[in-house]
Design a protein around this motif. Sequence first.
Motif, PDB file in Angstrom:
ATOM      1  N   LYS A 116       0.849 -18.005  11.297  1.00 44.42           N
ATOM      2  CA  LYS A 116       1.113 -16.606  11.575  1.00 44.42           C
ATOM      3  C   LYS A 116       1.010 -15.845  10.260  1.00 44.42           C
ATOM      4  CE  LYS A 116       3.894 -17.003  15.748  1.00 44.42           C
ATOM      5  NZ  LYS A 116       5.164 -16.609  16.419  1.00 44.42           N
ATOM      6  N   VAL A 117       0.432 -14.656  10.317  1.00 41.50           N
ATOM      7  CA  VAL A 117       0.171 -13.904   9.092  1.00 41.50           C
ATOM      8  C   VAL A 117       0.900 -12.564   9.116  1.00 41.50           C
ATOM      9  CG1 VAL A 117      -1.594 -12.843   7.641  1.00 41.50           C
ATOM     10  CG2 VAL A 117      -2.101 -14.969   8.862  1.00 41.50           C
ATOM     11  N   ALA A 118       1.710 -12.336   8.086  1.00 40.30           N
ATOM     12  CA  ALA A 118       2.310 -11.024   7.843  1.00 40.30           C
ATOM     13  C   ALA A 118       1.547 -10.388   6.687  1.00 40.30           C
ATOM     14  CB  ALA A 118       3.786 -11.160   7.497  1.00 40.30           C
ATOM     15  N   PHE A 119       0.992  -9.221   6.929  1.00 39.87           N
ATOM     16  CA  PHE A 119       0.164  -8.540   5.932  1.00 39.87           C
ATOM     17  C   PHE A 119       0.910  -7.283   5.509  1.00 39.87           C
ATOM     18  CE2 PHE A 119      -3.446  -6.343   4.134  1.00 39.87           C
ATOM     19  CZ  PHE A 119      -4.358  -7.332   3.774  1.00 39.87           C
ATOM     20  N   LEU A 120       1.334  -7.233   4.240  1.00 41.38           N
ATOM     21  CA  LEU A 120       2.190  -6.137   3.786  1.00 41.38           C
ATOM     22  C   LEU A 120       1.354  -4.920   3.373  1.00 41.38           C
ATOM     23  CD1 LEU A 120       5.116  -7.877   1.900  1.00 41.38           C
ATOM     24  CD2 LEU A 120       4.593  -7.732   4.345  1.00 41.38           C
ATOM     25  N   SER A 121       1.486  -3.865   4.162  1.00 37.89           N
ATOM     26  CA  SER A 121       0.624  -2.692   4.013  1.00 37.89           C
ATOM     27  C   SER A 121       0.828  -1.941   2.708  1.00 37.89           C
ATOM     28  CB  SER A 121       0.850  -1.734   5.182  1.00 37.89           C
ATOM     29  OG  SER A 121       2.196  -1.291   5.232  1.00 37.89           O
ATOM     30  N   ASP A 122       2.032  -1.970   2.159  1.00 35.11           N
ATOM     31  CA  ASP A 122       2.313  -1.236   0.930  1.00 35.11           C
ATOM     32  C   ASP A 122       2.393  -2.145  -0.298  1.00 35.11           C
ATOM     33  OD1 ASP A 122       4.642  -2.387   1.858  1.00 35.11           O
ATOM     34  OD2 ASP A 122       5.917  -0.641   1.484  1.00 35.11           O
ATOM     35  N   VAL A 123       1.967  -3.398  -0.135  1.00 33.89           N
ATOM     36  CA  VAL A 123       1.889  -4.323  -1.273  1.00 33.89           C
ATOM     37  C   VAL A 123       0.501  -4.962  -1.295  1.00 33.89           C
ATOM     38  CG1 VAL A 123       3.205  -6.023  -2.585  1.00 33.89           C
ATOM     39  CG2 VAL A 123       4.312  -4.828  -0.729  1.00 33.89           C
ATOM     40  N   THR A 124      -0.467  -4.262  -0.742  1.00 31.92           N
ATOM     41  CA  THR A 124      -1.883  -4.616  -0.816  1.00 31.92           C
ATOM     42  C   THR A 124      -2.638  -3.331  -1.147  1.00 31.92           C
ATOM     43  OG1 THR A 124      -1.948  -4.372   1.615  1.00 31.92           O
ATOM     44  CG2 THR A 124      -1.923  -6.623   0.736  1.00 31.92           C
ATOM     45  N   GLY A 125      -3.850  -3.470  -1.648  1.00 35.41           N
ATOM     46  CA  GLY A 125      -4.600  -2.272  -1.993  1.00 35.41           C
ATOM     47  C   GLY A 125      -6.020  -2.591  -2.398  1.00 35.41           C
ATOM     48  N   THR A 126      -6.781  -1.539  -2.689  1.00 39.50           N
ATOM     49  CA  THR A 126      -8.186  -1.715  -3.037  1.00 39.50           C
ATOM     50  C   THR A 126      -8.651  -0.568  -3.928  1.00 39.50           C
ATOM     51  OG1 THR A 126     -10.381  -2.172  -2.144  1.00 39.50           O
ATOM     52  CG2 THR A 126      -9.041  -0.557  -0.938  1.00 39.50           C
ATOM     53  N   TYR A 127      -9.974  -0.388  -4.023  1.00 37.85           N
ATOM     54  CA  TYR A 127     -10.547   0.661  -4.865  1.00 37.85           C
ATOM     55  C   TYR A 127     -11.547   1.485  -4.057  1.00 37.85           C
ATOM     56  CZ  TYR A 127     -13.392  -3.580  -5.388  1.00 37.85           C
ATOM     57  OH  TYR A 127     -14.062  -4.740  -5.151  1.00 37.85           O
ATOM     58  N   ASP A 128     -12.002   2.591  -4.627  1.00 33.16           N
ATOM     59  CA  ASP A 128     -12.994   3.440  -3.965  1.00 33.16           C
ATOM     60  C   ASP A 128     -14.315   2.695  -3.818  1.00 33.16           C
ATOM     61  OD1 ASP A 128     -11.104   5.481  -4.093  1.00 33.16           O
ATOM     62  OD2 ASP A 128     -11.971   6.367  -5.911  1.00 33.16           O
ATOM     63  N   TYR A 129     -15.023   3.008  -2.735  1.00 32.89           N
ATOM     64  CA  TYR A 129     -16.355   2.442  -2.521  1.00 32.89           C
ATOM     65  C   TYR A 129     -17.407   3.525  -2.725  1.00 32.89           C
ATOM     66  CZ  TYR A 129     -15.275  -2.296  -1.038  1.00 32.89           C
ATOM     67  OH  TYR A 129     -14.900  -3.618  -1.020  1.00 32.89           O
ATOM     68  N   LYS A 130     -18.412   3.211  -3.533  1.00 36.55           N
ATOM     69  CA  LYS A 130     -19.486   4.158  -3.824  1.00 36.55           C
ATOM     70  C   LYS A 130     -20.364   4.383  -2.601  1.00 36.55           C
ATOM     71  CE  LYS A 130     -19.749   2.892  -8.720  1.00 36.55           C
ATOM     72  NZ  LYS A 130     -20.616   2.342  -9.799  1.00 36.55           N
ATOM     73  N   VAL A 158     -16.402   6.190   0.170  1.00 39.78           N
ATOM     74  CA  VAL A 158     -15.182   5.944   0.935  1.00 39.78           C
ATOM     75  C   VAL A 158     -14.032   5.742  -0.046  1.00 39.78           C
ATOM     76  CG1 VAL A 158     -14.067   4.561   2.719  1.00 39.78           C
ATOM     77  CG2 VAL A 158     -16.568   4.788   2.709  1.00 39.78           C
ATOM     78  N   PRO A 159     -13.037   6.633  -0.033  1.00 41.38           N
ATOM     79  CA  PRO A 159     -11.911   6.481  -0.960  1.00 41.38           C
ATOM     80  C   PRO A 159     -11.061   5.268  -0.615  1.00 41.38           C
ATOM     81  CG  PRO A 159     -11.551   8.323   0.537  1.00 41.38           C
ATOM     82  CD  PRO A 159     -12.944   7.848   0.774  1.00 41.38           C
ATOM     83  N   ALA A 160     -10.392   4.740  -1.610  1.00 44.20           N
ATOM     84  CA  ALA A 160      -9.598   3.518  -1.449  1.00 44.20           C
ATOM     85  C   ALA A 160      -8.602   3.634  -0.307  1.00 44.20           C
ATOM     86  CB  ALA A 160      -8.865   3.203  -2.754  1.00 44.20           C
ATOM     87  N   ALA A 161      -7.931   4.774  -0.202  1.00 43.28           N
ATOM     88  CA  ALA A 161      -6.916   4.936   0.844  1.00 43.28           C
ATOM     89  C   ALA A 161      -7.520   4.792   2.233  1.00 43.28           C
ATOM     90  CB  ALA A 161      -6.231   6.289   0.698  1.00 43.28           C
ATOM     91  N   GLU A 162      -8.750   5.263   2.401  1.00 46.55           N
ATOM     92  CA  GLU A 162      -9.401   5.164   3.715  1.00 46.55           C
ATOM     93  C   GLU A 162      -9.847   3.734   3.999  1.00 46.55           C
ATOM     94  OE1 GLU A 162     -10.969   6.752   7.388  1.00 46.55           O
ATOM     95  OE2 GLU A 162      -9.370   7.228   5.974  1.00 46.55           O
ATOM     96  N   VAL A 163     -10.392   3.060   2.995  1.00 44.87           N
ATOM     97  CA  VAL A 163     -10.746   1.640   3.154  1.00 44.87           C
ATOM     98  C   VAL A 163      -9.504   0.855   3.565  1.00 44.87           C
ATOM     99  CG1 VAL A 163     -11.594  -0.436   1.986  1.00 44.87           C
ATOM    100  CG2 VAL A 163     -12.605   1.785   1.456  1.00 44.87           C
ATOM    101  N   MET A 221      -4.607   1.310  -7.019  1.00 44.98           N
ATOM    102  CA  MET A 221      -3.654   0.852  -6.024  1.00 44.98           C
ATOM    103  C   MET A 221      -2.931  -0.411  -6.498  1.00 44.98           C
ATOM    104  SD  MET A 221      -5.471   1.561  -2.308  1.00 44.98           S
ATOM    105  CE  MET A 221      -3.939   1.421  -1.372  1.00 44.98           C
ATOM    106  N   GLY A 222      -3.596  -1.214  -7.298  1.00 41.89           N
ATOM    107  CA  GLY A 222      -2.973  -2.404  -7.847  1.00 41.89           C
ATOM    108  C   GLY A 222      -1.812  -2.060  -8.761  1.00 41.89           C
ATOM    109  N   GLN A 223      -1.990  -1.026  -9.580  1.00 45.76           N
ATOM    110  CA  GLN A 223      -0.905  -0.567 -10.452  1.00 45.76           C
ATOM    111  C   GLN A 223       0.202   0.091  -9.642  1.00 45.76           C
ATOM    112  OE1 GLN A 223       0.078  -0.278 -13.702  1.00 45.76           O
ATOM    113  NE2 GLN A 223      -1.430  -1.756 -14.424  1.00 45.76           N
ATOM    114  N   GLU A 224      -0.188   0.873  -8.651  1.00 40.35           N
ATOM    115  CA  GLU A 224       0.787   1.637  -7.869  1.00 40.35           C
ATOM    116  C   GLU A 224       1.732   0.742  -7.077  1.00 40.35           C
ATOM    117  OE1 GLU A 224       2.524   3.670  -4.545  1.00 40.35           O
ATOM    118  OE2 GLU A 224       0.892   2.234  -4.335  1.00 40.35           O
TER     119      GLU A 224
END
Length: 218
Positions: free
Chosen positions: A158-172, A179-184, A35-38
């Motif tokens: 005040k916090v703006a959290f950008l949904s398509d400029v943040t991301g993570t990885y799969d959880y074992k 839990v896949p990254a997209a679900e996390v 997701m970091g690359q994407e």
Amino acid sequence: MGLKINQINPEKTALLVVDMQNDFVAAGAPLGTAMGQEMLPRLKQVLEFSRSKGISVIYTAHVHRRDGSDAGLFGEIYPPIAEGACLIDGTPGAEIYPEVAPLENEPVIKKHRYSAFFGTDLDIILRGKGIETVVIVGLTTEDCCFAAARDAMYRGYKVAFLSDVTGTYDYKDIGFGMVPAAEVHRVFLTVLGGSTAHVMTAEDFIQKVEDTVSVERV
């Protein structure tokens, strides 16, 4: 329910670029996330736009000393940190990924915990700049980005959290299923949106800034 930001004044806004380091973003990195690359094209767009509008850009980098004296429990949580294989201050892996590197005048806050506010001078810098809104981008949604968003909100920003400029990885699987990254990402965006921040896309962010600037010119 949830925080809503209707206007984003560039002069009172900071873009916080969280942990876009080689050890998280580069191909084959010890803590790499797809997701970091994407997200890179959108992050580049947000950076270019923010700089053009005079928004303060601040980076964070999660780093540790080579002797592990500041690692705390991270060595138990993340084996690569215990092994000294990543996030060692002064090594190439700890540097910001070149494609989204800071400009000369943009500070890099070095931190040793998830939150960019814990044990750093970030709050002093933000208040010195007269910042009222913090925009969160980077890695990872549920750890360092989430912690920064929560601590910013606690301090009255005040916090703006950008949904398509943040991301993570799969959880074992630790007993509850993998839990896949997209679900996390989806779940934490939902939590943030209901409790901490205005979750929005990069396009939403850009439009809110443009609208605010247009109103101020009238």
